[in-house]
Design a protein around this motif. Sequence first.
Motif, PDB file in Angstrom:
ATOM      1  N   PRO A  48      15.531  85.392   9.427  1.00  0.00           N
ATOM      2  CA  PRO A  48      15.634  86.199   8.474  1.00  0.00           C
ATOM      3  C   PRO A  48      14.921  87.638   8.660  1.00  0.00           C
ATOM      4  N   VAL A  49      15.733  88.623   8.333  1.00  0.00           N
ATOM      5  CA  VAL A  49      15.072  90.013   8.613  1.00  0.00           C
ATOM      6  C   VAL A  49      13.906  89.980   7.625  1.00  0.00           C
ATOM      7  N   ILE A 244       4.687  89.612   3.120  1.00  0.00           N
ATOM      8  CA  ILE A 244       5.878  90.400   3.499  1.00  0.00           C
ATOM      9  C   ILE A 244       6.169  90.268   4.938  1.00  0.00           C
ATOM     10  N   ASP A 245       6.972  89.699   5.702  1.00  0.00           N
ATOM     11  CA  ASP A 245       7.279  89.656   7.049  1.00  0.00           C
ATOM     12  C   ASP A 245       8.462  90.213   7.420  1.00  0.00           C
ATOM     13  N   ILE A 246       8.615  91.081   8.247  1.00  0.00           N
ATOM     14  CA  ILE A 246       9.868  91.937   8.517  1.00  0.00           C
ATOM     15  C   ILE A 246       9.935  91.673  10.206  1.00  0.00           C
ATOM     16  N   PHE A 260      14.778  99.004   3.907  1.00  0.00           N
ATOM     17  CA  PHE A 260      13.613  97.848   3.814  1.00  0.00           C
ATOM     18  C   PHE A 260      13.015  97.947   2.414  1.00  0.00           C
ATOM     19  N   ALA A 261      12.776  99.031   1.775  1.00  0.00           N
ATOM     20  CA  ALA A 261      12.172  98.894   0.578  1.00  0.00           C
ATOM     21  C   ALA A 261      13.175  98.216  -0.345  1.00  0.00           C
ATOM     22  N   LEU A 262      14.438  98.484  -0.125  1.00  0.00           N
ATOM     23  CA  LEU A 262      15.529  98.153  -1.179  1.00  0.00           C
ATOM     24  C   LEU A 262      15.728  96.792  -1.086  1.00  0.00           C
ATOM     25  N   GLY A 263      15.665  96.276   0.346  1.00  0.00           N
ATOM     26  CA  GLY A 263      15.777  94.870   0.558  1.00  0.00           C
ATOM     27  C   GLY A 263      14.692  94.073   0.005  1.00  0.00           C
ATOM     28  N   ILE A 264      13.549  94.698  -0.161  1.00  0.00           N
ATOM     29  CA  ILE A 264      12.217  93.925  -0.551  1.00  0.00           C
ATOM     30  C   ILE A 264      12.703  93.753  -2.390  1.00  0.00           C
ATOM     31  N   VAL A 265      12.907  94.784  -2.705  1.00  0.00           N
ATOM     32  CA  VAL A 265      13.068  95.069  -4.134  1.00  0.00           C
ATOM     33  C   VAL A 265      14.220  93.902  -4.496  1.00  0.00           C
ATOM     34  N   ASP A 266      15.225  93.910  -3.954  1.00  0.00           N
ATOM     35  CA  ASP A 266      16.320  92.891  -4.011  1.00  0.00           C
ATOM     36  C   ASP A 266      15.971  91.499  -4.176  1.00  0.00           C
ATOM     37  N   LYS A 267      15.204  91.233  -3.081  1.00  0.00           N
ATOM     38  CA  LYS A 267      14.620  89.630  -2.798  1.00  0.00           C
ATOM     39  C   LYS A 267      13.856  89.366  -3.799  1.00  0.00           C
TER      40      LYS A 267
END
Length: 362
Positions: A48-49, A244-246, A260-267
């Motif tokens: 997972p990214v 939070i691991d990227i 990445f900010a949008l991805g975190i909000v979405d998850k």
Amino acid sequence: MPRRTATMLTSTLLLIAVLCAAVLIRVPYAEMSPGPTVNTLGEHNGEPVLSIEGRRTYEPSGNLNMTTVRVTGADYRMNLVEAVYGWLADDSAVVPHEILYPDDKSAEEVREQNAEEFTQSLESAKVAALRELGIEVGERVVVASVVRGGPAQGRLHAGDVIRAVDGEPVERPDDVARLVTEHEPGEDVVFTVVPAKRAEEAEKKGEESGEGRDVTVRTTAADDDGRAVVGIQAGPDHTFPFEIDIRLADVGGPSAGLMFALGIVDKLTEGDLTGGAFVAGTGTIDGEGEVGPIGGIGMKTIAARDKGAEYFLTPEANCGTAARDVPEGLTLVKVGTLDDALEALERIRGGQTGALPRCAAG
């Protein structure tokens, strides 16, 4: 030998000579081309990214792809043929070599800078995303870097948390510089710090890092103005209430911050930000959610469209350049903040694409 034959032979030999020279002549240019694009909501190389532990998450559908640019290496020197081909091609850009690799920096220094910028962009993306969701983010002052050969080398280390200077608590990075420069060169400064390793271990356990220890560093005079310095750069750091691991190797620079900010909000929110649409984009981001410009915008829009993107979130400052040559089938959406991007995604998933703020050629 007939004159016509001699003329043709001479012309052929001259052409061959010119082509050989063009291949052998090295020019001071580098090439940019579309790079890989990765869905921040998905997987990359089987992992997972984005992964989040310690907080409830959701599995959104759709794509929020970050985009990259592929560039020729620092030590590679293009020949004249390659440069001309690159200038004529639609899917590449030829730029002066020093734009990508400044003369005053080695290839290793450029790589290190790109890695640092990428790491910082991930930190800013986390901060912006959590603040957007109303989740508290802790702040502290750390040693951001230590000057090689400076007084602090071997005594202070990157990542050390600075609690106080000469017994006075510090709240902002500027406090450190102010307190150090109150000394005269040659005087001692006492830093109260929590070593980076201990601070990191405590953060992973969700615990306080405990009391700091005192480290004494003797100041020296700065080369430019003679003020007292110790050879460190203080900077902000943040603590998060969950992990939070990227994971994304071989990527540098700050331009993936927005996605990445949008991805975190979405998850971290129920439902899909994209409504299942394929959205790509780019842009730096700071902890307050401000989106900044990036380089190579034309190559990134090509990469996104080639991957299947329908919409491309474009930093406001890059809109004019990006809109001059838009890949067919791709809609450029202008954003200046994280809120702008979230509003655009709301319109996309609601089918109100006619109301999207689009980029216009500048």
